[in-house]
Scaffold this motif. Structure first.
Motif, PDB file in Angstrom:
ATOM      1  N   PHE A 173      12.903 -49.743 -64.568  1.00 17.95           N
ATOM      2  CA  PHE A 173      12.923 -48.918 -65.770  1.00 17.95           C
ATOM      3  C   PHE A 173      12.512 -47.530 -65.322  1.00 17.95           C
ATOM      4  N   GLY A 174      13.441 -46.589 -65.387  1.00 19.60           N
ATOM      5  CA  GLY A 174      13.114 -45.252 -64.906  1.00 19.60           C
ATOM      6  C   GLY A 174      12.631 -45.320 -63.466  1.00 19.60           C
ATOM      7  N   ALA A 175      13.363 -46.059 -62.634  1.00 18.56           N
ATOM      8  CA  ALA A 175      12.910 -46.397 -61.281  1.00 18.56           C
ATOM      9  C   ALA A 175      12.433 -45.177 -60.511  1.00 18.56           C
ATOM     10  N   GLU A 176      11.340 -45.385 -59.823  1.00 16.50           N
ATOM     11  CA  GLU A 176      10.799 -44.387 -58.913  1.00 16.50           C
ATOM     12  C   GLU A 176      11.133 -44.852 -57.503  1.00 16.50           C
ATOM     13  N   ARG A 177      11.161 -43.899 -56.607  1.00 16.80           N
ATOM     14  CA  ARG A 177      11.304 -44.296 -55.212  1.00 16.80           C
ATOM     15  C   ARG A 177       9.983 -44.952 -54.787  1.00 16.80           C
ATOM     16  N   PRO A 178      10.065 -45.994 -53.951  1.00 18.52           N
ATOM     17  CA  PRO A 178       8.818 -46.598 -53.495  1.00 18.52           C
ATOM     18  C   PRO A 178       8.009 -45.611 -52.666  1.00 18.52           C
TER      19      PRO A 178
ATOM     20  N   VAL B  83      17.862 -49.654 -67.436  1.00 20.26           N
ATOM     21  CA  VAL B  83      17.549 -50.073 -66.074  1.00 20.26           C
ATOM     22  C   VAL B  83      18.363 -49.182 -65.155  1.00 20.26           C
ATOM     23  N   VAL B  84      17.693 -48.515 -64.238  1.00 14.53           N
ATOM     24  CA  VAL B  84      18.377 -47.546 -63.379  1.00 14.53           C
ATOM     25  C   VAL B  84      18.148 -47.866 -61.908  1.00 14.53           C
ATOM     26  N   LEU B  85      19.053 -47.376 -61.099  1.00 14.18           N
ATOM     27  CA  LEU B  85      18.980 -47.507 -59.651  1.00 14.18           C
ATOM     28  C   LEU B  85      18.675 -46.134 -59.085  1.00 14.18           C
ATOM     29  N   THR B  86      17.549 -46.007 -58.391  1.00 18.93           N
ATOM     30  CA  THR B  86      17.143 -44.733 -57.811  1.00 18.93           C
ATOM     31  C   THR B  86      16.748 -44.967 -56.357  1.00 18.93           C
ATOM     32  N   GLY B  87      17.433 -44.312 -55.460  1.00 22.34           N
ATOM     33  CA  GLY B  87      17.073 -44.445 -54.050  1.00 22.34           C
ATOM     34  C   GLY B  87      17.082 -45.881 -53.562  1.00 22.34           C
ATOM     35  N   GLY B  88      17.954 -46.702 -54.102  1.00 22.00           N
ATOM     36  CA  GLY B  88      18.061 -48.082 -53.658  1.00 22.00           C
ATOM     37  C   GLY B  88      17.168 -49.067 -54.384  1.00 22.00           C
ATOM     38  N   VAL B  89      16.284 -48.580 -55.267  1.00 25.69           N
ATOM     39  CA  VAL B  89      15.419 -49.492 -56.007  1.00 25.69           C
ATOM     40  C   VAL B  89      15.806 -49.521 -57.477  1.00 25.69           C
ATOM     41  N   LEU B  90      15.560 -50.666 -58.087  1.00 25.44           N
ATOM     42  CA  LEU B  90      15.951 -50.929 -59.455  1.00 25.44           C
ATOM     43  C   LEU B  90      14.717 -51.008 -60.336  1.00 25.44           C
TER      44      LEU B  90
ATOM     45  N   LEU C  78      11.788 -53.575 -50.146  1.00 23.29           N
ATOM     46  CA  LEU C  78      12.151 -53.044 -51.456  1.00 23.29           C
ATOM     47  C   LEU C  78      12.126 -54.123 -52.532  1.00 23.29           C
ATOM     48  N   THR C  79      12.513 -55.348 -52.184  1.00 23.26           N
ATOM     49  CA  THR C  79      12.484 -56.440 -53.158  1.00 23.26           C
ATOM     50  C   THR C  79      11.053 -56.705 -53.601  1.00 23.26           C
ATOM     51  N   GLY C  80      10.127 -56.769 -52.673  1.00 19.58           N
ATOM     52  CA  GLY C  80       8.717 -56.980 -53.014  1.00 19.58           C
ATOM     53  C   GLY C  80       8.160 -55.847 -53.856  1.00 19.58           C
ATOM     54  N   TRP C  81       8.564 -54.614 -53.536  1.00 19.42           N
ATOM     55  CA  TRP C  81       8.098 -53.462 -54.312  1.00 19.42           C
ATOM     56  C   TRP C  81       8.610 -53.558 -55.741  1.00 19.42           C
ATOM     57  N   GLU C  82       9.917 -53.879 -55.908  1.00 17.86           N
ATOM     58  CA  GLU C  82      10.477 -54.036 -57.256  1.00 17.86           C
ATOM     59  C   GLU C  82       9.798 -55.184 -57.996  1.00 17.86           C
ATOM     60  N   TRP C  83       9.527 -56.276 -57.306  1.00 18.88           N
ATOM     61  CA  TRP C  83       8.873 -57.450 -57.893  1.00 18.88           C
ATOM     62  C   TRP C  83       7.553 -57.037 -58.535  1.00 18.88           C
ATOM     63  N   SER C  84       6.819 -56.200 -57.838  1.00 18.59           N
ATOM     64  CA  SER C  84       5.531 -55.727 -58.357  1.00 18.59           C
ATOM     65  C   SER C  84       5.721 -54.648 -59.424  1.00 18.59           C
ATOM     66  N   PHE C  85       6.564 -53.663 -59.147  1.00 20.64           N
ATOM     67  CA  PHE C  85       6.778 -52.526 -60.043  1.00 20.64           C
ATOM     68  C   PHE C  85       7.366 -52.957 -61.383  1.00 20.64           C
ATOM     69  N   ASN C  86       8.244 -53.950 -61.383  1.00 18.21           N
ATOM     70  CA  ASN C  86       8.951 -54.389 -62.583  1.00 18.21           C
ATOM     71  C   ASN C  86       8.334 -55.631 -63.227  1.00 18.21           C
ATOM     72  N   GLY C  87       7.116 -55.935 -62.911  1.00 11.31           N
ATOM     73  CA  GLY C  87       6.476 -57.119 -63.469  1.00 11.31           C
ATOM     74  C   GLY C  87       5.472 -56.772 -64.557  1.00 11.31           C
ATOM     75  N   PHE C  88       5.369 -57.666 -65.550  1.00 12.73           N
ATOM     76  CA  PHE C  88       4.380 -57.485 -66.604  1.00 12.73           C
ATOM     77  C   PHE C  88       4.063 -58.829 -67.242  1.00 12.73           C
TER      78      PHE C  88
END
Length: 168
Positions: free
Chosen positions: A47-52, A38-45, A59-69
């Protein structure tokens, strides 16, 4: 600080002290996700985080979607179908998803470089896992987990119970 909360439905399914699947016994797909870290990239958390994309203000909503499965995509559970096509998952398989989800959440909480909130849920149609960086004043969940009356909900938080005096 580590904080694990369960709604009443999750307590009924797992008991008051949920037994999580240990990291060495997690489903192969879950172990594979953990292997990348789990990495922190440009303020977002993540797996291999990308910048939004673009100028993402939530950012929380973006992570919620990006890190969900969906947990059922990674576990040996049987997903049946009702005559109308709605998926249906047995109580035993929901418990399996919860136990793997909590084990996975504990590993995310242990390895995340910043305070984190993980959310595990399971119901008769699916199971989900999501996580995001804990940020002051930002929360994507209703704090009353019992308000989720149709799904078993568990949160695993690592970090202070409040950030800057504001509940997550």
């Amino acid at each position: 600080m580590l904080n694990v909360r369960l709604n009443d439905l999750a307590v009924e399914a797992l008991g008051p002290l949920p037994v999580a699947i240990g990291p060495d016994r997690l489903a192969p797909g879950l172990r594979e996700m953990l292997a990348g870290g789990v990495v922190l990239t440009g303020g977002v958390l993540g797996f291999g985080a990308e910048r939004p994309p673009g100028t993402q203000s939530d950012l929380t909503g973006w992570e919620w979607s990006f890190n969900g499965f969906h947990l059922e995509d990674h576990l040996p559970v049987e997903v049946g179908r009702l005559p109308d096509g709605e998926p249906v998952i047995s109580e035993a398989d929901q418990v399996l998803m919860l136990r793997h989800g909590v084990g996975f959440a504990l590993e995310i909480a242990r390895t995340a470089p910043v305070p984190v909130r993980c959310v595990v849920s399971a119901g008769s149609t699916n199971g989900t896992f999501r996580f995001h960086r804990a940020r002051p004043g930002e929360n994507v969940l209703n704090e009353d987990l019992d308000g989720y009356r149709f799904e078993k909900m568990i949160t695993v938080d690592r970090g202070p119970a409040t950030l800057g005096g504001t509940p997550w």
